[in-house]
Scaffold this motif. Structure first.
Motif, short mmCIF file in Angstrom:
data_model
loop_
_atom_site.label_atom_id
_atom_site.label_comp_id
_atom_site.label_asym_id
_atom_site.label_seq_id
_atom_site.Cartn_x
_atom_site.Cartn_y
_atom_site.Cartn_z
N GLY A 91 -19.50 30.60 -53.79
CA GLY A 91 -20.26 31.84 -53.72
C GLY A 91 -21.08 31.99 -52.44
N GLU A 92 -21.28 30.90 -51.71
CA GLU A 92 -22.05 30.96 -50.47
C GLU A 92 -21.17 31.19 -49.23
N VAL A 93 -19.87 31.21 -49.41
CA VAL A 93 -18.97 31.43 -48.28
C VAL A 93 -18.96 32.92 -47.95
N GLU A 94 -19.33 33.25 -46.73
CA GLU A 94 -19.32 34.64 -46.28
C GLU A 94 -18.22 34.84 -45.25
N PHE A 95 -17.57 36.00 -45.33
CA PHE A 95 -16.50 36.32 -44.40
C PHE A 95 -16.93 37.40 -43.44
N THR A 96 -16.27 37.43 -42.30
CA THR A 96 -16.52 38.43 -41.27
C THR A 96 -15.18 38.75 -40.61
N ARG A 97 -15.20 39.61 -39.63
CA ARG A 97 -14.01 39.91 -38.83
C ARG A 97 -14.30 39.53 -37.39
N GLU A 98 -13.33 38.85 -36.77
CA GLU A 98 -13.45 38.53 -35.35
C GLU A 98 -13.17 39.79 -34.54
N PRO A 99 -13.58 39.81 -33.27
CA PRO A 99 -13.24 40.96 -32.43
C PRO A 99 -11.73 41.11 -32.28
N CYS A 100 -11.27 42.34 -32.27
CA CYS A 100 -9.86 42.63 -32.04
C CYS A 100 -9.50 42.24 -30.61
N PRO A 101 -8.42 41.48 -30.40
CA PRO A 101 -8.02 41.10 -29.05
C PRO A 101 -7.64 42.31 -28.18
N GLY A 102 -7.28 43.41 -28.81
CA GLY A 102 -6.86 44.59 -28.06
C GLY A 102 -8.00 45.47 -27.61
N CYS A 103 -9.02 45.65 -28.49
CA CYS A 103 -10.08 46.61 -28.16
C CYS A 103 -11.48 46.03 -28.27
N GLY A 104 -11.63 44.84 -28.83
CA GLY A 104 -12.94 44.21 -28.95
C GLY A 104 -13.75 44.64 -30.15
N GLU A 105 -13.27 45.61 -30.90
CA GLU A 105 -13.98 46.06 -32.10
C GLU A 105 -13.85 45.02 -33.21
N PRO A 106 -14.78 45.01 -34.18
CA PRO A 106 -14.77 43.97 -35.23
C PRO A 106 -13.78 44.26 -36.37
N HIS A 107 -12.51 44.40 -36.02
CA HIS A 107 -11.48 44.55 -37.05
C HIS A 107 -10.30 43.62 -36.77
N GLY A 108 -10.61 42.46 -36.15
CA GLY A 108 -9.59 41.46 -35.86
C GLY A 108 -9.38 40.53 -37.04
N ARG A 109 -9.00 39.32 -36.73
CA ARG A 109 -8.67 38.30 -37.74
C ARG A 109 -9.88 38.03 -38.65
N PRO A 110 -9.67 37.92 -39.97
CA PRO A 110 -10.77 37.52 -40.86
C PRO A 110 -11.21 36.10 -40.52
N ALA A 111 -12.50 35.82 -40.72
CA ALA A 111 -13.06 34.50 -40.40
C ALA A 111 -14.22 34.20 -41.34
N VAL A 112 -14.56 32.93 -41.44
CA VAL A 112 -15.77 32.53 -42.17
C VAL A 112 -16.94 32.76 -41.22
N ALA A 113 -18.03 33.33 -41.74
CA ALA A 113 -19.17 33.69 -40.91
C ALA A 113 -19.98 32.49 -40.43
N SER A 114 -19.83 31.33 -41.04
CA SER A 114 -20.60 30.14 -40.66
C SER A 114 -20.13 29.58 -39.33
N ALA A 115 -21.09 29.22 -38.47
CA ALA A 115 -20.76 28.60 -37.18
C ALA A 115 -20.03 27.28 -37.41
N GLY A 116 -19.00 27.04 -36.63
CA GLY A 116 -18.25 25.79 -36.71
C GLY A 116 -17.27 25.72 -37.87
N ALA A 117 -17.12 26.79 -38.61
CA ALA A 117 -16.17 26.78 -39.74
C ALA A 117 -14.75 26.74 -39.21
N PRO A 118 -13.84 26.13 -39.95
CA PRO A 118 -12.45 26.13 -39.51
C PRO A 118 -11.86 27.54 -39.58
N HIS A 119 -10.79 27.75 -38.83
CA HIS A 119 -10.04 29.01 -38.88
C HIS A 119 -9.16 28.98 -40.12
#
Length: 179
Positions: free
Chosen positions: A15-43
């Motif tokens: 329940g403490e795992v938060e997700f985010t979106r990485e920047p899109c490689p094409g435009c830089g907007e935050p709709h790229g690959r899903p990622a864990v929001a924690s620093a140092g988390a694995p891909h």
């Protein structure tokens, strides 16, 4: 299931795992690959097709895909989107094998595009991920492509940046994932 798995990697409750979106490689907007929001988390990368779910976890960007083997008419319609050398490989296979050959190539392609972070925003005909052989292009430099054994009726592949350590393919029971 993904929260439970990533929680196990991070040693935190699911329940403490938060997700985010990485920047899109094409435009830089935050709709790229899903990622864990924690620093140092694995891909990670997630895919499901039919009754199969595949999750890839790595220290470097990773992409996975799994698909059910489609009907022959789907192969004819969708293979036109692939690299010309991949289309030739599909057509060189006996007609009865074309759906399986297509699916193997398609899951490699989608896994690679997920690993890049572009998804199908990048044209599938630009990069070769076929079976190789004389006169075929090389796979994209800096990427490792692994065909994941999943049994009949499906195909699956995983990709990540250059492989500097070993990799494992494991079947996990989600009920056993705790954090």
């Amino acid at each position: 299931m993904l929260r439970r798995l990533m929680g196990a990697y991070l040693n935190v409750p699911a329940g403490e795992v938060e997700f985010t979106r990485e920047p899109c490689p094409g435009c830089g907007e935050p709709h790229g690959r899903p990622a864990v929001a924690s620093a140092g988390a694995p891909h990670f990368s997630l895919s499901h097709g039919g009754d199969l779910t595949l999750i890839g976890v790595a220290a470097a960007p990773v992409g996975v895909d799994t698909e059910q083997v489609p009907a022959a008419h789907t192969v004819g319609e969708v293979s036109a989107a692939l690299h010309p050398a991949e289309r030739r490989e599909i057509m060189a296979a006996p007609a009865v094998r074309r759906p399986a050959v297509f699916t193997r190539l398609w899951v490699r392609k989608e896994a690679y595009l997920k690993g890049l972070g572009t998804g199908l925003g990048r044209s599938p005909d630009l990069d070769y991920l076929g079976n190789g052989g004389p006169g075929t292009p090389a796979w994209p430099a800096g990427w490792t492509i692994v065909d994941v054994p999943v049994g009949t009726g499906h195909a699956a592949a995983a990709v990540r940046g250059e492989l500097h350590s070993r990799y494992d393919v494991r079947r996990l029971d989600p009920r056993g994932l705790t954090a």
